[in-house]
Design a protein around this motif. Structure first.
Motif, PDB file in Angstrom:
ATOM      1  N   GLY A  17       0.836  -1.185   0.000  1.00 60.39           N
ATOM      2  CA  GLY A  17       0.000   0.000   0.000  1.00 60.39           C
ATOM      3  C   GLY A  17       0.875   1.240   0.000  1.00 60.39           C
ATOM      4  O   GLY A  17       2.060   1.178   0.340  1.00 60.39           O
ATOM      5  N   ARG A  18       0.271   2.370  -0.362  1.00 60.61           N
ATOM      6  CA  ARG A  18       1.043   3.618  -0.451  1.00 60.61           C
ATOM      7  C   ARG A  18       0.193   4.802  -0.026  1.00 60.61           C
ATOM      8  O   ARG A  18      -1.009   4.847  -0.295  1.00 60.61           O
ATOM      9  N   GLN A  19       0.842   5.760   0.603  1.00 57.78           N
ATOM     10  CA  GLN A  19       0.250   7.059   0.885  1.00 57.78           C
ATOM     11  C   GLN A  19       1.376   8.074   0.913  1.00 57.78           C
ATOM     12  O   GLN A  19       2.319   7.936   1.700  1.00 57.78           O
ATOM     13  N   GLY A  20       1.295   9.074   0.046  1.00 61.01           N
ATOM     14  CA  GLY A  20       2.352  10.088  -0.009  1.00 61.01           C
ATOM     15  C   GLY A  20       3.689   9.440  -0.318  1.00 61.01           C
ATOM     16  O   GLY A  20       3.815   8.681  -1.284  1.00 61.01           O
ATOM     17  N   ASP A  21       4.687   9.693   0.534  1.00 57.83           N
ATOM     18  CA  ASP A  21       6.026   9.118   0.363  1.00 57.83           C
ATOM     19  C   ASP A  21       6.214   7.821   1.143  1.00 57.83           C
ATOM     20  O   ASP A  21       7.318   7.294   1.214  1.00 57.83           O
ATOM     21  N   ALA A  22       5.160   7.319   1.762  1.00 60.53           N
ATOM     22  CA  ALA A  22       5.264   6.114   2.581  1.00 60.53           C
ATOM     23  C   ALA A  22       4.690   4.911   1.833  1.00 60.53           C
ATOM     24  O   ALA A  22       3.597   4.965   1.283  1.00 60.53           O
ATOM     25  N   TYR A  23       5.453   3.832   1.820  1.00 54.93           N
ATOM     26  CA  TYR A  23       5.031   2.566   1.230  1.00 54.93           C
ATOM     27  C   TYR A  23       5.081   1.513   2.330  1.00 54.93           C
ATOM     28  O   TYR A  23       6.017   1.478   3.121  1.00 54.93           O
ATOM     29  N   ASN A 136       8.795  11.834  11.855  1.00 55.02           N
ATOM     30  CA  ASN A 136       8.818  10.870  12.946  1.00 55.02           C
ATOM     31  C   ASN A 136       7.796   9.766  12.694  1.00 55.02           C
ATOM     32  O   ASN A 136       6.595   9.987  12.854  1.00 55.02           O
ATOM     33  N   PRO A 137       8.271   8.562  12.328  1.00 53.13           N
ATOM     34  CA  PRO A 137       7.316   7.483  12.056  1.00 53.13           C
ATOM     35  C   PRO A 137       6.593   6.986  13.310  1.00 53.13           C
ATOM     36  O   PRO A 137       5.526   6.399  13.221  1.00 53.13           O
ATOM     37  N   GLN A 138       7.164   7.241  14.480  1.00 46.35           N
ATOM     38  CA  GLN A 138       6.605   6.680  15.704  1.00 46.35           C
ATOM     39  C   GLN A 138       5.686   7.629  16.469  1.00 46.35           C
ATOM     40  O   GLN A 138       4.974   7.210  17.358  1.00 46.35           O
ATOM     41  N   GLU A 139       5.687   8.913  16.131  1.00 48.63           N
ATOM     42  CA  GLU A 139       4.870   9.885  16.858  1.00 48.63           C
ATOM     43  C   GLU A 139       3.474   9.960  16.257  1.00 48.63           C
ATOM     44  O   GLU A 139       3.296  10.382  15.112  1.00 48.63           O
ATOM     45  N   SER A 140       2.500   9.532  17.040  1.00 52.67           N
ATOM     46  CA  SER A 140       1.121   9.580  16.581  1.00 52.67           C
ATOM     47  C   SER A 140       0.753  11.020  16.251  1.00 52.67           C
ATOM     48  O   SER A 140       1.018  11.933  17.013  1.00 52.67           O
ATOM     49  N   GLY A 141       0.193  11.220  15.076  1.00 51.78           N
ATOM     50  CA  GLY A 141      -0.184  12.564  14.659  1.00 51.78           C
ATOM     51  C   GLY A 141       0.823  13.212  13.722  1.00 51.78           C
ATOM     52  O   GLY A 141       0.497  14.180  13.053  1.00 51.78           O
ATOM     53  N   SER A 142       2.044  12.699  13.666  1.00 55.06           N
ATOM     54  CA  SER A 142       3.006  13.261  12.718  1.00 55.06           C
ATOM     55  C   SER A 142       2.568  12.891  11.309  1.00 55.06           C
ATOM     56  O   SER A 142       1.879  11.895  11.088  1.00 55.06           O
ATOM     57  N   GLN A 146       0.981   9.255  10.033  1.00 51.97           N
ATOM     58  CA  GLN A 146      -0.335   9.188   9.389  1.00 51.97           C
ATOM     59  C   GLN A 146      -0.232   8.561   8.005  1.00 51.97           C
ATOM     60  O   GLN A 146      -1.079   7.753   7.618  1.00 51.97           O
ATOM     61  N   ASP A 147       0.814   8.921   7.248  1.00 52.59           N
ATOM     62  CA  ASP A 147       0.998   8.341   5.916  1.00 52.59           C
ATOM     63  C   ASP A 147       1.190   6.827   5.997  1.00 52.59           C
ATOM     64  O   ASP A 147       0.651   6.080   5.183  1.00 52.59           O
ATOM     65  N   ILE A 148       1.949   6.361   6.982  1.00 54.34           N
ATOM     66  CA  ILE A 148       2.170   4.920   7.144  1.00 54.34           C
ATOM     67  C   ILE A 148       0.853   4.227   7.487  1.00 54.34           C
ATOM     68  O   ILE A 148       0.522   3.179   6.932  1.00 54.34           O
ATOM     69  N   ARG A 149       0.078   4.807   8.380  1.00 54.17           N
ATOM     70  CA  ARG A 149      -1.219   4.222   8.759  1.00 54.17           C
ATOM     71  C   ARG A 149      -2.165   4.131   7.557  1.00 54.17           C
ATOM     72  O   ARG A 149      -2.826   3.113   7.350  1.00 54.17           O
ATOM     73  N   ILE A 150      -2.219   5.194   6.756  1.00 55.05           N
ATOM     74  CA  ILE A 150      -3.095   5.188   5.582  1.00 55.05           C
ATOM     75  C   ILE A 150      -2.574   4.211   4.531  1.00 55.05           C
ATOM     76  O   ILE A 150      -3.348   3.527   3.864  1.00 55.05           O
ATOM     77  N   ALA A 151      -1.242   4.105   4.400  1.00 56.77           N
ATOM     78  CA  ALA A 151      -0.655   3.134   3.461  1.00 56.77           C
ATOM     79  C   ALA A 151      -1.027   1.710   3.874  1.00 56.77           C
ATOM     80  O   ALA A 151      -1.261   0.854   3.013  1.00 56.77           O
ATOM     81  N   MET A 152      -1.098   1.443   5.182  1.00 52.50           N
ATOM     82  CA  MET A 152      -1.525   0.123   5.651  1.00 52.50           C
ATOM     83  C   MET A 152      -2.959  -0.160   5.217  1.00 52.50           C
ATOM     84  O   MET A 152      -3.260  -1.248   4.722  1.00 52.50           O
ATOM     85  N   LEU A 153      -3.834   0.823   5.382  1.00 55.30           N
ATOM     86  CA  LEU A 153      -5.228   0.644   4.970  1.00 55.30           C
ATOM     87  C   LEU A 153      -5.332   0.458   3.459  1.00 55.30           C
ATOM     88  O   LEU A 153      -6.140  -0.339   2.978  1.00 55.30           O
ATOM     89  N   ASP A 154      -4.485   1.174   2.703  1.00 58.09           N
ATOM     90  CA  ASP A 154      -4.455   1.009   1.251  1.00 58.09           C
ATOM     91  C   ASP A 154      -4.028  -0.415   0.893  1.00 58.09           C
ATOM     92  O   ASP A 154      -4.598  -1.034  -0.002  1.00 58.09           O
ATOM     93  N   ALA A 155      -3.040  -0.936   1.611  1.00 59.36           N
ATOM     94  CA  ALA A 155      -2.596  -2.316   1.373  1.00 59.36           C
ATOM     95  C   ALA A 155      -3.733  -3.294   1.636  1.00 59.36           C
ATOM     96  O   ALA A 155      -3.963  -4.223   0.857  1.00 59.36           O
ATOM     97  N   PHE A 156      -4.474  -3.087   2.727  1.00 51.39           N
ATOM     98  CA  PHE A 156      -5.610  -3.959   3.046  1.00 51.39           C
ATOM     99  C   PHE A 156      -6.659  -3.891   1.937  1.00 51.39           C
ATOM    100  O   PHE A 156      -7.202  -4.914   1.523  1.00 51.39           O
ATOM    101  N   ASP A 157      -6.938  -2.684   1.459  1.00 51.71           N
ATOM    102  CA  ASP A 157      -7.904  -2.526   0.361  1.00 51.71           C
ATOM    103  C   ASP A 157      -7.462  -3.275  -0.890  1.00 51.71           C
ATOM    104  O   ASP A 157      -8.282  -3.841  -1.606  1.00 51.71           O
ATOM    105  N   ASN A 158      -6.155  -3.270  -1.147  1.00 51.68           N
ATOM    106  CA  ASN A 158      -5.624  -3.914  -2.363  1.00 51.68           C
ATOM    107  C   ASN A 158      -5.832  -5.418  -2.388  1.00 51.68           C
ATOM    108  O   ASN A 158      -5.773  -6.027  -3.453  1.00 51.68           O
ATOM    109  N   VAL A 159      -6.066  -6.029  -1.217  1.00 51.98           N
ATOM    110  CA  VAL A 159      -6.307  -7.479  -1.155  1.00 51.98           C
ATOM    111  C   VAL A 159      -7.687  -7.789  -0.554  1.00 51.98           C
ATOM    112  O   VAL A 159      -7.910  -8.888  -0.038  1.00 51.98           O
ATOM    113  N   ASN A 160      -8.594  -6.815  -0.616  1.00 52.75           N
ATOM    114  CA  ASN A 160      -9.966  -6.997  -0.106  1.00 52.75           C
ATOM    115  C   ASN A 160      -9.988  -7.441   1.352  1.00 52.75           C
ATOM    116  O   ASN A 160     -10.757  -8.324   1.731  1.00 52.75           O
TER     117      ASN A 160
END
Length: 163
Positions: A17-23, A136-142, A146-160
């Motif tokens: 999954g991807r969001q912005g510069d995060a994969y 900061n990948p570890q600070e909630s709200g950075s 947020q990009d990493i979290r959304i990229a995870m959801l994108d990855a989930f969407d990609n495999v239903n």
């Protein structure tokens, strides 16, 4: 009868999954699959009894134990955000970043092992030479977190995969 009683545990091939510069990539994640509809999948809540599996997944990405994150830039400013070197305070230009991959293997007795990977922007400070993640990948709200979290959801969407 519980909703998941007839669902089968299957191990997925690599998906991204991807969001912005995060994969984000998952390799070998076991999920529940509906035997009557292979397109319908869910995270393995029923076999993971230590709380919410999605929260555990967040922990594995951000706790610093599964993925060994290097130092990161410091985000300053309210209206005009700027990233600074965490060692010397020099302003860091995002245009100078290069993607780098960080990964780790998740080991848990409740589910088969699988690998998680994050590809994020990194930079070496021109003033002091410190190699660091841009944001900061570890600070909630950075923004990177947020990009990493959304990229995870994108990855989930990609495999239903419903989270």
């Amino acid at each position: 009868m519980e909703r998941w009683d007839n669902w089968e545990m299957v191990q997925l091939d690599k998906f991204k999954g991807r969001q912005g510069d995060a994969y984000v990539t998952f390799d070998g994640l076991s999920v529940l699959e509906n035997p009557y509809n292979e397109e319908q999948r869910a995270l393995p809540y029923r076999v993971y009894s230590e709380g919410d599996f999605y929260d555990a997944l967040m922990g594995w990405f951000f706790d610093g134990n599964t993925i060994q994150w290097p130092p990161h830039t410091v985000e300053k400013g309210f209206l005009r955000k700027q990233n600074l070197c965490s060692q010397c305070g020099t302003p860091i230009d995002k245009k100078e970043t290069r993607p780098e991959t960080f990964s780790g293997e998740v080991h848990n007795a409740k589910i088969p092992d699988f690998e998680i990977t994050a590809k994020v922007p990194t930079i070496t400070c021109l003033s002091c030479g410190l190699h660091q993640v841009y944001g900061n990948p570890q600070e909630s709200g950075s923004s990177l977190n947020q990009d990493i979290r959304i990229a995870m959801l994108d990855a989930f969407d990609n495999v239903n995969l419903s989270s």
